[in-house]
Design an enzyme around this catalytic site. Structure first.
Site, PDB file in Angstrom:
ATOM      1  N   VAL A  12       0.839  -1.200   0.000  1.00 44.89           N
ATOM      2  CA  VAL A  12       0.000   0.000   0.000  1.00 44.89           C
ATOM      3  C   VAL A  12       0.879   1.258   0.000  1.00 44.89           C
ATOM      4  O   VAL A  12       0.619   2.216  -0.735  1.00 44.89           O
ATOM      5  CB  VAL A  12      -0.950  -0.007   1.223  1.00 44.89           C
ATOM      6  CG1 VAL A  12      -1.668   1.321   1.367  1.00 44.89           C
ATOM      7  CG2 VAL A  12      -1.961  -1.139   1.089  1.00 44.89           C
ATOM      8  N   ASN A 122      -4.422  -1.291   9.576  1.00 48.90           N
ATOM      9  CA  ASN A 122      -5.643  -1.919  10.116  1.00 48.90           C
ATOM     10  C   ASN A 122      -5.429  -2.537  11.489  1.00 48.90           C
ATOM     11  O   ASN A 122      -4.302  -2.927  11.800  1.00 48.90           O
ATOM     12  CB  ASN A 122      -6.110  -3.022   9.150  1.00 48.90           C
ATOM     13  CG  ASN A 122      -7.020  -2.474   8.077  1.00 48.90           C
ATOM     14  OD1 ASN A 122      -7.842  -1.592   8.344  1.00 48.90           O
ATOM     15  ND2 ASN A 122      -6.883  -2.991   6.863  1.00 48.90           N
ATOM     16  N   HIS A 177     -14.708   0.409   9.620  1.00 45.37           N
ATOM     17  CA  HIS A 177     -14.130  -0.146   8.393  1.00 45.37           C
ATOM     18  C   HIS A 177     -13.986  -1.636   8.671  1.00 45.37           C
ATOM     19  O   HIS A 177     -12.957  -2.105   9.140  1.00 45.37           O
ATOM     20  CB  HIS A 177     -12.773   0.496   8.095  1.00 45.37           C
ATOM     21  CG  HIS A 177     -12.055  -0.159   6.942  1.00 45.37           C
ATOM     22  ND1 HIS A 177     -12.587  -0.259   5.689  1.00 45.37           N
ATOM     23  CD2 HIS A 177     -10.837  -0.776   6.873  1.00 45.37           C
ATOM     24  CE1 HIS A 177     -11.739  -0.893   4.888  1.00 45.37           C
ATOM     25  NE2 HIS A 177     -10.669  -1.214   5.594  1.00 45.37           N
TER      26      HIS A 177
HETATM   27  P1  NAP Z   1       2.743  -5.062   3.495  1.00 45.49           P
HETATM   28  O1  NAP Z   1       2.911  -5.101   2.011  1.00 45.49           O
HETATM   29  O2  NAP Z   1       2.984  -6.307   4.265  1.00 45.49           O
HETATM   30  O3  NAP Z   1       3.637  -3.884   4.044  1.00 45.49           O
HETATM   31  C1  NAP Z   1       3.581  -3.455   5.347  1.00 45.49           C
HETATM   32  C2  NAP Z   1       4.817  -2.653   5.672  1.00 45.49           C
HETATM   33  O4  NAP Z   1       4.757  -2.329   7.059  1.00 45.49           O
HETATM   34  C3  NAP Z   1       6.127  -3.437   5.486  1.00 45.49           C
HETATM   35  O5  NAP Z   1       6.591  -3.361   4.172  1.00 45.49           O
HETATM   36  C4  NAP Z   1       7.026  -2.724   6.479  1.00 45.49           C
HETATM   37  O6  NAP Z   1       7.482  -1.509   5.873  1.00 45.49           O
HETATM   38  C5  NAP Z   1       6.075  -2.327   7.590  1.00 45.49           C
HETATM   39  N1  NAP Z   1       6.131  -3.322   8.683  1.00 45.49           N
HETATM   40  C6  NAP Z   1       5.750  -4.627   8.654  1.00 45.49           C
HETATM   41  N2  NAP Z   1       5.961  -5.200   9.864  1.00 45.49           N
HETATM   42  C7  NAP Z   1       6.509  -4.241  10.652  1.00 45.49           C
HETATM   43  C8  NAP Z   1       6.973  -4.221  11.991  1.00 45.49           C
HETATM   44  N3  NAP Z   1       6.907  -5.317  12.784  1.00 45.49           N
HETATM   45  N4  NAP Z   1       7.471  -3.067  12.486  1.00 45.49           N
HETATM   46  C9  NAP Z   1       7.541  -1.949  11.711  1.00 45.49           C
HETATM   47  N5  NAP Z   1       7.115  -1.912  10.417  1.00 45.49           N
HETATM   48  C10 NAP Z   1       6.602  -3.049   9.906  1.00 45.49           C
HETATM   49  O7  NAP Z   1       1.236  -4.589   3.879  1.00 45.49           O
HETATM   50  P2  NAP Z   1       0.268  -3.645   3.037  1.00 45.49           P
HETATM   51  O8  NAP Z   1      -0.585  -4.486   2.159  1.00 45.49           O
HETATM   52  O9  NAP Z   1       1.034  -2.521   2.472  1.00 45.49           O
HETATM   53  O10 NAP Z   1      -0.678  -3.112   4.219  1.00 45.49           O
HETATM   54  C11 NAP Z   1      -0.161  -2.243   5.212  1.00 45.49           C
HETATM   55  C12 NAP Z   1      -1.212  -1.970   6.288  1.00 45.49           C
HETATM   56  O11 NAP Z   1      -2.302  -1.239   5.706  1.00 45.49           O
HETATM   57  C13 NAP Z   1      -1.836  -3.255   6.867  1.00 45.49           C
HETATM   58  O12 NAP Z   1      -2.095  -3.101   8.241  1.00 45.49           O
HETATM   59  C14 NAP Z   1      -3.137  -3.387   6.092  1.00 45.49           C
HETATM   60  O13 NAP Z   1      -4.097  -4.151   6.765  1.00 45.49           O
HETATM   61  C15 NAP Z   1      -3.515  -1.915   5.974  1.00 45.49           C
HETATM   62  N6  NAP Z   1      -4.475  -1.593   4.914  1.00 45.49           N
HETATM   63  C16 NAP Z   1      -5.481  -0.774   5.229  1.00 45.49           C
HETATM   64  C17 NAP Z   1      -6.426  -0.434   4.273  1.00 45.49           C
HETATM   65  C18 NAP Z   1      -7.560   0.461   4.664  1.00 45.49           C
HETATM   66  O14 NAP Z   1      -8.447   0.750   3.840  1.00 45.49           O
HETATM   67  N7  NAP Z   1      -7.584   0.942   5.879  1.00 45.49           N
HETATM   68  C19 NAP Z   1      -6.332  -0.955   2.986  1.00 45.49           C
HETATM   69  C20 NAP Z   1      -5.259  -1.788   2.680  1.00 45.49           C
HETATM   70  C21 NAP Z   1      -4.312  -2.112   3.668  1.00 45.49           C
HETATM   71  P3  NAP Z   1       9.032  -1.046   5.924  1.00 45.49           P
HETATM   72  O15 NAP Z   1       9.855  -2.291   5.963  1.00 45.49           O
HETATM   73  O16 NAP Z   1       9.133  -0.271   4.657  1.00 45.49           O
HETATM   74  O17 NAP Z   1       9.191  -0.216   7.133  1.00 45.49           O
END
Ligand code: NAP
Length: 316
Positions: A12, A122, A177
């Site tokens: 994202v 989330n 949400h």
């Molecule tokens: P992703 O591809 O797994 O990426 C998440 C990023 O968060 C990782 O690349 C890392 O970034 C960071 N991260 C992961 N574990 C971590 C930890 N233990 N400590 C610190 N940073 C950490 O996930 P995504 O699909 O982008 O989704 C990201 C978040 O957005 C999730 O919680 C997802 O549920 C949420 N989301 C929300 C919506 C909404 O409408 N509200 C929609 C889609 C997704 P770095 O390594 O670059 O720091």
């Protein structure tokens, strides 16, 4: 105009970065990642520069693990956190993501104390509350992407059923949400005319449609592992509205302090006026009795879950 994205190597984060860079009004985009992901965001920046050259857009893209770089951001977008996998609910991520959000929100308030923080992680309604309390920012400067994406999904499905251009549909989803989202059908219109006045309303099955909206994220994740374009464009809509001071009415997760149905001390999806100061007005909408009941129910559930997660952080 400067925007920083935290968790930028995530699906994202990087999709949102590209959407924002393309908008042609940003001077500076800062991508923040943990040290282990620095190579990835450096690669993203290089790839983006190529694409932006093709589009004739100039923006400076910085990549770093150092929060000093986010100083003087207008908006900071927080996307760090564990993402859902098939069979995992948003709430299952709550405790782990709350720790990440609390830590990063404190850093945002230290390194960019005047910024507006947009929370994406989330379960977003609860994470917005965690970010608000951890940053100690004013409530107008911390909000979540909330039901904006759900509202866009509903808008698309209505446009298909009524066979009309999507831009003519004005609708919104409020509440959580998640499972307890509430479609505001009573004030949904097409070209300013209430939905109930269209003949196709007779075959419009709101339960089936809202079921599709609720499952939209899960269905995408089960097929391609993550949602990207939807959240990225929703983030871009919100950030653009703030930076251009557009005063648009969007549905985001905002902190409620009695503005709607007297609901207090919870972050929930509600219609707001959005501008350069962030949430400038929480709009006190009129609802039918059923919508009101469902909204109050959503508020109670999110508030209880927020309480549990805040306790897990030792904040209660
Ligand atoms: P992703 O591809 O797994 O990426 C998440 C990023 O968060 C990782 O690349 C890392 O970034 C960071 N991260 C992961 N574990 C971590 C930890 N233990 N400590 C610190 N940073 C950490 O996930 P995504 O699909 O982008 O989704 C990201 C978040 O957005 C999730 O919680 C997802 O549920 C949420 N989301 C929300 C919506 C909404 O409408 N509200 C929609 C889609 C997704 P770095 O390594 O670059 O720091």
């Amino acid at each position: 105009m400067k925007v920083s994205i935290i968790g930028a190597s995530g699906r994202v984060g990087r999709a949102a970065a590209f959407c924002l860079a393309e908008e042609n009004y940003l001077n500076e985009l800062v991508l923040i990642s943990r040290k282990r992901s620095i190579g990835k965001i450096e690669g993203e920046a290089l790839d983006m520069y190529d694409a932006l050259a093709a589009k004739g857009v100039e923006v400076s893209i910085k990549t770093s693990s150092d929060f000093d770089e986010i100083g003087d951001s207008d908006v900071v977008v927080l996307t760090s956190g564990i993402a859902r996998k098939p069979g995992i609910s948003r709430m299952d991520l709550g405790v782990a993501n709350a720790k990440i959000v609390a830590k990063y929100s404190k850093k945002v308030s230290k390194f960019s104390p005047e910024s507006i923080m947009l929370v994406v992680t989330n379960p977003v309604d609860i994470m917005t509350y965690v970010a608000l309390k951890s940053s100690e920012f004013e409530k107008n400067r911390v909000f979540g992407i909330g039901n904006h994406l759900d509202s866009l999904r509903l808008k698309h499905l209505i446009s298909k059923h009524f066979n009309i251009h999507v831009s003519e549909v004005h609708t919104r989803v409020i509440g959580e949400h998640g499972e307890h989202m509430v479609p505001l059908l009573s004030s949904t219109s097409i070209g300013g005319i209430l939905l109930k006045y269209f003949s196709a309303f007779e075959t419009f099955d709101i339960n089936s449609i809202i079921g599709k909206v609720k499952n939209a994220g899960g269905e995408i994740i089960s097929k391609k592992e993550s949602t990207e374009y939807g959240p990225a464009f929703a983030i871009s809509n919100i950030v653009t509205t703030i930076l251009n001071d557009e005063k648009r009415m969007l549905t985001v997760t905002a902190y409620l302090d009695g503005e709607i149905e007297g609901i207090h001390d919870v972050c929930l999806g509600v219609p707001i006026k959005l501008g350069i100061h962030g949430v400038e007005w929480i709009i006190p909408i009129k609802m039918t009795e059923n919508e009101k009941r469902d909204f109050i129910n959503a508020a109670m559930i999110v508030k209880n879950n927020t309480h549990k997660i805040m306790s897990s952080l030792g904040k209660i």
